[in-house]
Design a protein around this motif. Structure first.
Motif, PDB file in Angstrom:
ATOM      1  N   ASN A 107     -52.053  73.788  85.397  1.00  0.00           N
ATOM      2  CA  ASN A 107     -53.443  73.978  84.971  1.00  0.00           C
ATOM      3  C   ASN A 107     -53.577  73.989  83.449  1.00  0.00           C
ATOM      4  O   ASN A 107     -54.560  73.491  82.901  1.00  0.00           O
ATOM      5  CB  ASN A 107     -54.003  75.285  85.543  1.00  0.00           C
ATOM      6  CG  ASN A 107     -54.398  75.153  86.995  1.00  0.00           C
ATOM      7  OD1 ASN A 107     -55.377  74.500  87.326  1.00  0.00           O
ATOM      8  ND2 ASN A 107     -53.612  75.763  87.877  1.00  0.00           N
ATOM      9  N   THR A 111     -56.419  72.338  80.149  1.00  0.00           N
ATOM     10  CA  THR A 111     -57.323  73.218  79.405  1.00  0.00           C
ATOM     11  C   THR A 111     -56.965  73.270  77.920  1.00  0.00           C
ATOM     12  O   THR A 111     -57.643  73.938  77.144  1.00  0.00           O
ATOM     13  CB  THR A 111     -57.284  74.645  79.987  1.00  0.00           C
ATOM     14  OG1 THR A 111     -55.928  75.116  80.039  1.00  0.00           O
ATOM     15  CG2 THR A 111     -57.859  74.664  81.390  1.00  0.00           C
ATOM     16  N   ILE A 158     -62.510  67.979  78.361  1.00  0.00           N
ATOM     17  CA  ILE A 158     -62.510  69.108  77.422  1.00  0.00           C
ATOM     18  C   ILE A 158     -63.567  68.919  76.342  1.00  0.00           C
ATOM     19  O   ILE A 158     -64.324  69.832  76.013  1.00  0.00           O
ATOM     20  CB  ILE A 158     -61.120  69.279  76.787  1.00  0.00           C
ATOM     21  CG1 ILE A 158     -60.084  69.668  77.860  1.00  0.00           C
ATOM     22  CG2 ILE A 158     -61.158  70.309  75.662  1.00  0.00           C
ATOM     23  CD1 ILE A 158     -60.313  71.018  78.488  1.00  0.00           C
TER      24      ILE A 158
END
Length: 416
Positions: A107, A111, A158
């Motif tokens: 993950n 991010t 993002i």
């Protein structure tokens, strides 16, 4: 909210989803004449409610409130609507076993805010050294964004969310998201919604705009707010006269929206975990009873992208259900079929007025959302979650924000 304004013109709103409903609600508070044209037999767009399947109401569409610092969060606080923080645990189907954590966290790479290339999630994971065993985990991460892992951009995912200001926690409704929008917004304006009215043409070549539906009925207006899903604009279901600028249609084309469906599976026993990530048929299963007052054993299969395309290709709800049960039997040693009661399949892909899940950031999307959202000649205004340029696309509150934004633009144009 706004200073009072006198306006004897009319505003037509195309689409009775969250954006269209909220735009209408604001127009009504200003005493401006409006009407909503909705193609389907129901208002709510990608919101929907199912009752009778479980001993709690089910969200057929949008389900989670993503942060409370937004317009819908304000509506929740004002109305006393009951919501629950969703802090449910995730388990992973990985190398044919259920794990509480992955050998290597994946993950975090999606991010990061630096050194992200404009390549797909799939290619980025490979670049970062994640092998094929992580393929379905990557699909789940992309699927949460409504996309196939091979189509969504690691960089733009993002970049487009840099201005996200809603908060980082997810909440579920004790009732449904549809109930909030219905009771706080739609109730005030639903008398002005014309259902089963499929817009086929918008002629904005003259001073007065003429909107034509599929039965050749004409509706005249001075301003039109278009809130249909990006899929409808991309597939040219609405003819514009004159044709929209090529820059705008090119922007539409760069905004992604993949197939999407939700399948609710009812069982006699709760053999499943709260969340199961990484299936090859469905990359994300979730216990649908979390946050509800009652607790029937309902497992949600949340499916987007290529997985939704595959299940849609099976051609029937029973075939879709059987494919999911087979996967769950593999994960849970046959317990799915043994305790299966019934299923409800809601395929947003095959809905002719929706055609998918929600918008996402494609490789090379650039400033396409800004171009897509720009009004034309102070006549045509564009709203809906795909037109949110503040990072809140993919959300109900993001759609609502665009309805509010376009009414502000109209009021500004009127005052000139």
């Amino acid at each position: 909210m706004f200073e009072d304004i006198n306006y004897d013109g009319k505003v037509l709103i195309i689409g009775a989803g969250a954006a269209g409903l909220y735009a209408a609600y604001i127009l009504k508070t200003k005493g401006i004449n409006f009407q909503i044209l909705e193609a389907s037999a129901n208002y709510g767009g990608r919101l929907g409610k199912l009752t009778g399947f479980a001993n709690f109401p089910i969200d057929l569409g949008a389900q989670w409130l993503h942060g409370k610092k937004n317009i819908t969060g304000d509506l929740i606080a004002k109305s006393g609507t009951k919501i629950t923080l969703d802090n449910s645990d995730e388990k992973y189907w990985f190398n044919n076993q259920i794990l509480s954590s992955l050998p290597r966290d994946i993950n975090e790479i999606f991010t990061r805010e630096d050194n992200l290339p404009d390549v797909s999630f799939k290619d980025f994971a490979i670049q970062e050294g994640y092998g094929n065993e992580y393929k379905n985990i990557v699909e789940a991460i992309a699927g949460d964004c409504g996309a196939a892992a091979s189509r969504i951009s690691a960089f733009w995912k993002i970049k487009e969310e840099e201005n996200w200001s809603s908060g980082g926690k997810d909440f579920k409704f004790q009732e449904t998201y549809f109930d909030l929008i219905d009771s706080q917004i739609a109730i005030h304006i639903k008398d002005e919604i014309l259902l089963n009215t499929i817009v086929s043409k918008i002629d904005y070549s003259q001073s007065s705009i003429v909107v034509t539906d599929s039965n050749n009925n004409n509706y005249k207006a001075d301003k039109v707010i278009i809130t249909v899903p990006i899929t409808i604009l991309k597939s040219n279901d609405i003819q514009f006269i004159p044709a929209l600028p090529s820059e705008k249609t090119a922007a539409f084309a760069k905004i992604g929206m993949d197939a999407g469906m939700k399948v609710f599976l009812k069982f006699t026993n709760k053999f499943f975990d709260e969340n199961i990530i990484g299936g090859s048929i469905c990359a994300a299963y979730a216990d649908d009873s979390i946050g509800k007052a009652q607790s029937d054993n309902i497992l949600l299969a949340f499916i987007t992208g290529k997985q939704a395309e595959y299940l849609t290709s099976l051609g029937s709800d029973s075939a879709i259900t059987n494919a999911l049960l087979l996967e769950l039997d593999t994960m849970y040693n046959g317990q799915a079929t043994a305790s299966f009661v019934s299923s409800h399949v809601h395929n947003w892909t095959t809905n002719p007025f929706i055609k998918g899940a929600y918008s996402y950031s494609t490789v090379g999307i650039g400033d396409s959302r800004k171009i897509a959202a720009q009004s034309i000649n102070e006549k045509l205004y564009f709203a809906g979650e795909a037109m949110n340029i503040n990072g809140h696309h993919q959300t109900v509150h993001g759609a609502v924000e665009t309805g509010y934004r376009e009414v502000k633009h109209i009021l500004k144009a009127i005052k000139k």
